[in-house]
Design a protein around this motif. Structure first.
Motif, PDB file in Angstrom:
ATOM      1  N   TRP A   1       1.075  -1.153   0.025  1.00 51.03           N
ATOM      2  CA  TRP A   1       0.189  -0.116  -0.027  1.00 51.03           C
ATOM      3  C   TRP A   1       0.718   1.202  -0.037  1.00 51.03           C
TER       4      TRP A   1
ATOM      5  N   PHE B   1      -9.501  -0.175  -0.622  1.00 54.71           N
ATOM      6  CA  PHE B   1      -9.778   0.335   0.793  1.00 54.71           C
ATOM      7  C   PHE B   1     -10.509  -1.089   1.232  1.00 54.71           C
TER       8      PHE B   1
ATOM      9  N   GLU C   1      -6.645  -0.766  13.034  1.00 62.28           N
ATOM     10  CA  GLU C   1      -6.304  -0.373  11.550  1.00 62.28           C
ATOM     11  C   GLU C   1      -7.370  -0.395  10.586  1.00 62.28           C
TER      12      GLU C   1
ATOM     13  N   HIS D   1      -8.430   2.927   8.304  1.00 63.43           N
ATOM     14  CA  HIS D   1      -8.798   2.896   6.801  1.00 63.43           C
ATOM     15  C   HIS D   1     -10.215   3.006   6.362  1.00 63.43           C
TER      16      HIS D   1
ATOM     17  N   GLU E   1     -10.836   6.663   6.654  1.00 63.53           N
ATOM     18  CA  GLU E   1     -10.074   7.355   5.609  1.00 63.53           C
ATOM     19  C   GLU E   1     -10.976   7.071   4.293  1.00 63.53           C
TER      20      GLU E   1
END
Length: 493
Positions: free
Chosen positions: A298, A313, A328, A332, A335
């Motif tokens: 990534w 994603f 995590e 993500h 985001e």
């Protein structure tokens, strides 16, 4: 403007715009304006409207000719209206002399529909009109034969092309190779490829891509690499699509190291991996539990100037969830929402995330992720999204929180699904929480009245739907138990 409005099927606005042009700038009205309109009508399967454009053109000082007619014919044939196109052709052929383009459009349309007898008839009509078929006509017919699996007819047509002095080109052979690879006739595809080379016809990038794709699809990766090397030796530069075929073949065999080596090779030869390539190798890394490697890839992807897409994603979030990396996964997810990439198709990811968080008793973390979605300007949450969240809360025992969010949903003028209401009422009854039950019931009753829905019917339907879903879950558990038992019995045998 006409292209955009036509694509949106705002045809009334298109005609209004053309009328405005006629009044203010009539010199701007050209044949191309009407050709665009015809193509848009044809793509919308509004055949009669497309044909009527021909009659309307003279009113705007623009006479149709064989070029416009050819464009209309082509548009109809490419959009599945070949029967109507053939009828129009018969009506118009006495007004305008048919050209090779007109016949080619019809032949393409019939081949696309798999109507090979009609396609052959077009070929006969061409010859009767004194027009010799060119390479485009023959290639269309070859494609029709190949698509129908009539390889014998395809080979006969190749011979006929040579007799007529129309030498097959790279497209001719590629069409046959593609069909053979599709049906795992790889040896035969190789023979056609060799014949192509012997005849002096140079294979192009598309030919090599087709062959490499075919061999990789059926697990013959070594042969795919041999063809790749041969292609480079012949002076053809491979593209990302070719590497993607090989990458997917490695992914199927769960060969992560080979995928990473391929990425390095692409970078060395100056063919930078695109988003699809990175998605493939990151997905495999996550599938094999190598989440750290997925993160490294990534970061490498972003360093190369690529931005992760929706699929990237989703792959990464699912990878984190499978490995229990909830923090995590949440980061993500947030985001993804922040970048405006969260839409209805990602509701499955939302459900998996919320259930995983609540299963791990991370209620506040789940609320934080939900609030991120709810606060995002680009996310229009519908009933389905709210239902996912409310049901996730309820199933993990957070009944009061589920009810609270249900009220929030109704405050946004979204009515809960009947089974959601029934489930919440059942949960509140067990908690002896009459206040919450009364508040939700009153709101639902009022919303039902506004929507002209009988509350009794709504309530009865909810209870019925809930029972049916519970029965489906119970049957599913029994079925899985039987499958496990059957698997154990087989192992013993």
């Amino acid at each position: 403007m006409i292209k955009i409005l036509g694509r949106m099927r705002q045809f009334g606005a298109v005609w209004a715009l053309i009328d405005e042009m006629r009044q203010e700038n009539p010199e701007l009205i050209t044949q191309q304006v009407f050709v665009i309109l015809m193509r848009r009508f044809a793509s919308a399967r509004m055949v009669q409207k497309a044909v009527e454009v021909l009659d309307e053109m003279p009113k705007y000082g623009c006479e149709p000719d064989e070029y416009v007619f050819g464009c209309l014919l082509d548009a109809l044939c490419k959009n599945g209206s070949v029967k109507e196109a053939a009828s129009l052709f018969e009506d118009m052929r006495y007004r305008w002399k048919p050209s090779v383009k007109h016949f080619t459009s019809l032949l393409y349309g019939w081949c696309k529909e798999g109507k090979l007898m009609e396609a052959k008839h077009v070929l006969v009509q061409m010859k009767d009109a004194g027009i010799e078929p060119d390479i485009v006509v023959y290639n269309n017919l070859l494609g029709g034969y190949a698509q129908a699996g009539k390889m014998g007819d395809s080979y006969d047509l190749l011979k006929e092309m040579r007799r007529k002095g129309c030498e097959p080109n790279a497209t001719s052979y590629t069409v046959l190779i593609q069909s053979l690879c599709k049906h795992e006739r790889l040896e035969e595809a190789t023979r056609v490829f060799i014949e192509m080379q012997r005849s002096g016809c140079q294979a192009d990038v598309i030919t090599y891509s087709t062959l490499i794709s075919g061999f990789c699809k059926w697990g013959k990766i070594k042969r795919g690499y041999e063809l790749l090397d041969e292609m480079i030796q012949q002076g053809h530069f491979p593209n990302q699509v070719i590497y993607q075929h090989i990458m997917v073949a490695h992914e199927k065999k769960e060969e992560l190291e080979e995928c990473k080596e391929l990425v390095n090779e692409m970078q060395k030869i100056g063919c930078p991996p695109d988003l699809s390539i990175y998605n493939t190798v990151i997905r495999l890394a996550c599938k094999l539990g190598e989440v750290k490697e997925g993160v490294r890839l990534w970061n490498e992807m972003e360093s190369s100037g690529l931005s992760p897409g929706i699929d990237t994603f989703v792959i990464m979030i699912n990878g984190f969830l499978e490995q229990g990396c909830l923090v995590e996964a949440c980061e993500h997810f947030k985001e993804m929402v922040g970048r405006g990439l969260f839409t209805a198709p990602q509701y499955g990811t939302l459900k998996d995330l919320m259930n995983s968080l609540l299963r791990a008793e991370k209620l506040e973390m789940a609320k934080d992720a939900w609030n991120c979605v709810a606060a995002s300007k680009g996310c229009q949450l519908n009933v389905s999204a709210w239902t996912i969240w409310i049901h996730a809360l309820f199933s993990k025992g957070h009944v009061k929180e589920a009810c609270s969010f249900c009220i929030d949903m109704m405050d946004k003028d979204l009515m809960p699904q009947p089974d959601t209401f029934a489930k919440l009422m059942r949960g509140l009854k067990k908690l002896y929480n009459r206040q919450f039950a009364a508040e939700i019931t009153e709101k639902v009753r009022k919303m039902a009245a506004d929507k002209q829905i009988t509350f009794k019917m709504y309530k009865r339907r909810g209870e019925r739907d809930l029972k049916e879903k519970e029965k489906e879950k119970k049957d599913g558990r029994k079925r899985r138990a039987r499958q496990r038992q059957w698997g154990g019995d087989r192992q013993k045998l």
